[in-house]
Structure formats: structure tokens, C-alpha cells
Design an enzyme around this catalytic site. Structure first.
Site, PDB file in Angstrom:
ATOM      1  N   CYS A 113       0.852  -1.194   0.000  1.00  0.00           N
ATOM      2  CA  CYS A 113       0.000   0.000   0.000  1.00  0.00           C
ATOM      3  C   CYS A 113       0.887   1.242   0.000  1.00  0.00           C
ATOM      4  CB  CYS A 113      -0.878  -0.001   1.262  1.00  0.00           C
ATOM      5  SG  CYS A 113      -1.932   1.447   1.412  1.00  0.00           S
ATOM      6  N   HIS A 156      -9.256  -3.516  -2.256  1.00  0.00           N
ATOM      7  CA  HIS A 156      -8.256  -2.840  -1.423  1.00  0.00           C
ATOM      8  C   HIS A 156      -8.577  -1.344  -1.338  1.00  0.00           C
ATOM      9  CE1 HIS A 156      -3.860  -2.086  -0.228  1.00  0.00           C
ATOM     10  NE2 HIS A 156      -4.312  -0.879  -0.506  1.00  0.00           N
ATOM     11  N   GLU A 157      -8.929  -0.745  -2.496  1.00  0.00           N
ATOM     12  CA  GLU A 157      -9.191   0.709  -2.523  1.00  0.00           C
ATOM     13  C   GLU A 157     -10.511   1.069  -1.845  1.00  0.00           C
ATOM     14  OE1 GLU A 157      -5.560   0.617  -4.124  1.00  0.00           O
ATOM     15  OE2 GLU A 157      -6.607   2.204  -3.053  1.00  0.00           O
ATOM     16  N   HIS A 160     -10.098   1.427   1.789  1.00  0.00           N
ATOM     17  CA  HIS A 160      -9.569   2.730   2.222  1.00  0.00           C
ATOM     18  C   HIS A 160     -10.700   3.726   2.460  1.00  0.00           C
ATOM     19  CE1 HIS A 160      -5.225   2.402   2.165  1.00  0.00           C
ATOM     20  NE2 HIS A 160      -5.194   1.956   0.925  1.00  0.00           N
TER      21      HIS A 160
END
Ligand SMILES: CNC(=O)c1cccc(C)c1Nc1nc(N2CCN(c3ccccc3Cl)CC2)nc(N2CSC[C@H]2C(=O)NC)n1
Ligand code: NI
Length: 186
Positions: A113, A156-157, A160
Site C-alpha cells: 500500500c 483494497h481501494e 480505504h
């Protein structure tokens, strides 16, 4: 242009916050920031530009990583055979996973990351396939069905946007142990 100086790192409180829905129509500033996020990924994958500006390579970036607490992500996954034709490339506003496979997958080498300046070893188990809906830069609703690497990156994004880091998914006791039905992707 976005450089590594604009990317906040672990310890910055914004990485743990939940980002707000984007309202339409977008302001010029919002549109420009979203486009710069995608351009950063392309730059980070370009040998010359990444060298010149010391950019770390990435295939995904979420707005909270540039301390912008709105639900915007950029994904640019290159096709190793033909770099000019990416495998998947998009700027997504308010991305929402509508459904996902029961089957799960993970990257054999673990995840990295841009906001984490250290290696955190371990499998990050995610849905193998996802169906998602999002709004694009023109304000149009889009649907996408993703699998393999692009699906992993988008998950993954989106994490966030909810203040979740990839290592929150790693089994602390046995980081490289997964159920035998998880598809380990190399
Ligand atoms: C700890 N082991 C590891 O990190 C790891 C280790 C080995 C292999 C993989 C595959 C690993 N894992 C991993 N590698 C990546 N990149 C490989 C290099 N590449 C890249 C770099 C330079 C130019 C062009 C490009 Cl294309 C950029 C992307 N990216 C992600 N993630 C996790 S999902 C979001 C995505 C992200 O963009 N992170 C910054 N994970
Ligand atoms: Ni990240």
C-alpha cells in the site's frame, strides 16, 4: 501533479476515517483531483516519470490517501503483455459492491500500500469476483464485474474509503495460512 509528498502514511488519522459520498454535479476541483489520482498511477508505472519524481509503483489509489475524505478511487491495472492497453482502468465515485462470489482469493506475495512504508507479510483474503456499481467522471452510473487482480485492487481501494487497511485482514497468528478453498494467485 500528485507526488509521494501528497500521499499520507500510516499514523495519519484520515486513513482510519470513513469517506463521505460524493454529491453530483462534481465541482471542477473534484473532477481535477480525481483525474490527478489516475494520472499518478500511470506516472508511477512509467519508468522515466517514476524515476524522475521518485514515485512508488501503484495500481490503485483512494482519495483518503491524499487526505481527501470523499468516496473516490482510481484503478489502473496494466496488461503486462501490452502496456498501452490496460487490463482495467477507471475512476470510480461512490463505488458499491452489489454482489460477490463465495470463492475467495489472495495475492501469493501479499499486498502493499502506498500509505504503508513497510512490508506487512501475509495473505489478504478477498472475494474472487465482484459486481460493482459506481458513478464515473461524467456522472453516469456504471456497472462492472471484476475478477482476479482488478477485483483485488478495487476491494483494497474501497477498504480505504471505510478506514480499513490491507493488514487488518491478515491472520496475525498465522499470516500465511489460508483455508484450502482460497485461490492463491501468483
Ligand atoms: C508485500 N508484498 C507485495 O506488496 C508484493 C510483492 C510482490 C508482488 C506483488 C503483486 C505484491 N503485492 C502488491 N504489489 C502491487 N504492485 C506490484 C508492483 N507494481 C508496479 C511497480 C512498479 C511499476 C509498475 C507497477 Cl504495476 C504496482 C503494484 N500492488 C499491490 N497492491 C495491493 S492491492 C493495491 C495494490 C497497490 O497498488 N499497492 C501499492 N500489492
Ligand atoms: Ni492502499
Amino acid at each position: 501533479m500528485i507526488t509521494m509528498d501528497d500521499i499520507i502514511r500510516e499514523g495519519h488519522p484520515s486513513l482510519k476515517k470513513v469517506a463521505k459520498e460524493v454529491m453530483f454535479p462534481l465541482t471542477e476541483e473534484q473532477k481535477q483531483k480525481a483525474e490527478e489520482m489516475l494520472q499518478f498511477l500511470k506516472n508511477s508505472q512509467d519508468a522515466e516519470i517514476s524515476e524522475k519524481y521518485q514515485l512508488r509503483g501503484g495500481v490503485g489509489l483512494a482519495a483518503p490517501q491524499i487526505d481527501w475524505l470523499e468516496r473516490v478511487i482510481a484503478v489502473h491495472v496494466p496488461n503486462v503483455e501490452n502496456p498501452d492497453e490496460p487490463l482495467f482502468s477507471a475512476v470510480m465515485m461512490n463505488p458499491k459492491i452489489l454482489s460477490h462470489s463465495v470463492e475467495e482469493t489472495c495475492l501469493s506475495e501479499g499486498e502493499g500500500c502506498l500509505s504503508v512504508d513497510r512490508e506487512v507479510p501475509g495473505y489478504v483474503v478477498r472475494h474472487s469476483r465482484i459486481s460493482l456499481e459506481y458513478t464515473d467522471l461524467n456522472g453516469e452510473t456504471q456497472k462492472a464485474r471484476l475478477r482476479k487482480y482488478p477485483a483485488i485492487v478495487v476491494q483494497h481501494e474501497i477498504d480505504h474509503l471505510n478506514g480499513i487497511m490491507f493488514y487488518d485482514h491478515i491472520n496475525a497468528k498465522e499470516p500465511w495460512k489460508v483455508a484450502d478453498d482460497v485461490n492463491i494467485m501468483s
